[in-house]
Design an enzyme around this catalytic site. Structure first.
Site, PDB file in Angstrom:
ATOM      1  N   HIS A  41      17.503  38.815  -9.767  1.00 38.53           N
ATOM      2  CA  HIS A  41      17.110  38.679  -8.353  1.00 38.53           C
ATOM      3  C   HIS A  41      15.928  37.723  -8.181  1.00 38.53           C
ATOM      4  CE1 HIS A  41      19.490  41.931  -6.430  1.00 38.53           C
ATOM      5  NE2 HIS A  41      19.517  42.402  -7.667  1.00 38.53           N
ATOM      6  N   CYS A  46      23.190  38.279  -8.540  1.00 42.72           N
ATOM      7  CA  CYS A  46      23.592  39.644  -8.860  1.00 42.72           C
ATOM      8  C   CYS A  46      24.958  39.972  -8.235  1.00 42.72           C
ATOM      9  CB  CYS A  46      22.496  40.624  -8.466  1.00 42.72           C
ATOM     10  SG  CYS A  46      22.598  42.146  -9.405  1.00 42.72           S
ATOM     11  N   GLU A  92      14.912  36.362  -5.641  1.00 45.20           N
ATOM     12  CA  GLU A  92      14.277  36.539  -4.322  1.00 45.20           C
ATOM     13  C   GLU A  92      13.256  37.674  -4.326  1.00 45.20           C
ATOM     14  OE1 GLU A  92      17.078  37.651  -5.292  1.00 45.20           O
ATOM     15  OE2 GLU A  92      17.575  39.540  -4.311  1.00 45.20           O
TER      16      GLU A  92
END
Ligand SMILES: NC(=O)CC[C@H](N)C(=O)O
Length: 192
Positions: free
Chosen positions: A171, A79, A173
Site C-alpha cells: 500500500h 493490493c 498510499e
C-alpha cells in the site's frame, strides 16, 4: 494531467492525497463510467478485490476500464487493485479485469504476517529503500515476457510493470513516501 481513483471501496482518500502530493494536476473519484471520461490514468486501490469486482460489475465499469487499459491508458493497481488487474488468480477460475500478464496468489503471506511493514528496494525508485505496508497482501507468482519485475520480498514478486500497467502487492498510499505515485505519474506523462 487528470488521474482517476476507482472509488467503490477501499483506500481511496489516501491515494487521492498521495497523487496530489506527487504533483497530479487533477485527481477525481471514479464511481460511474461517465467518470472515466478524459482520464489520463487510473488508480485501482486496495480493499477487498471480490467486493470491488462485484461493484465494478454492478456499476458496469468492468468493460469500460478493460477497454481503456487495452487502448493504453496507464493504470496502477495496489493490493486488491493488483488482483483486479491480474490475468490469472491462483486457485480461482475467474478474473476481474484480466489485463496484466501475471499470476497472483491472494492473502499469500500467512496468518502471522497478514499485516506487516518492510523496507524494499524498488527498481526505478532512487535513494532510500521504500517503506512498504502489506495488509493481507497478494504476491505475483508468475510474470509474462512483457512484464518487468520491480521488487521482491523473500523471493516473492511484490511489484511489477507491464508497459503502461503498474502493480504492487503493498500500500504505497499509506505512507508519506510518494515516490511510487511519482513513478506512476511519470508513466502517464510518457504516454501522453
Ligand atoms: N489490502 C488489500 O487490498 C487486501 C487484498 C485482499 N486480501 C483481497 O484478496 O482482495
Amino acid at each position: 494531467m487528470k488521474i482517476g481513483v476507482l472509488a467503490l471501496q477501499g483506500a481511496v482518500i489516501e491515494h487521492i492525497k498521495s497523487l496530489q502530493q506527487a504533483g497530479a494536476d487533477e485527481v477525481v473519484t471514479v464511481k460511474r463510467k461517465e467518470d472515466l471520461q478524459g482520464l489520463d490514468g487510473l488508480v485501482l486501490p486496495g480493499g477487498e478485490s471480490t467486493t470491488i469486482g462485484k461493484l465494478m460489475n454492478q456499476y458496469d465499469l468492468m468493460n469500460p476500464i478493460r477497454e481503456m487499459a487495452q487502448a493504453g491508458t496507464p493504470m496502477f493497481g495496489t493490493c486488491a487493485g493488483l488482483i483486479l488487474l491480474a490475468g490469472r488468480i491462483h486457485g480461482q477460475d475467474w478474473v476481474h479485469l484480466g489485463i496484466m500478464d501475471i499470476l497472483v496468489d491472494r492473502n499469500s503471506f500467512g496468518r502471522q504476517r497478514e499485516s506487516f511493514e518492510t523496507d524494499l528496494k524498488v527498481k526505478g525508485i532512487e535513494g532510500e529503500p521504500y517503506r512498504a505496508v502489506f495488509i493481507r497482501a497478494p504476491h505475483i507468482m508468475e510474470v509474462g515476457d512483457q512484464v518487468e519485475v520491480l521488487s521482491t520480498y523473500q523471493d516473492r514478486i511484490v511489484a511489477a510493470r507491464q508497459g503502461h500497467l503498474l502493480g504492487a502487492s503493498f500500500h504505497p498510499e499509506l505512507t508519506d513516501d510518494v515516490r511510487l505515485h511519482q513513478y506512476f505519474l511519470d508513466m502517464v506523462r510518457e504516454t501522453r
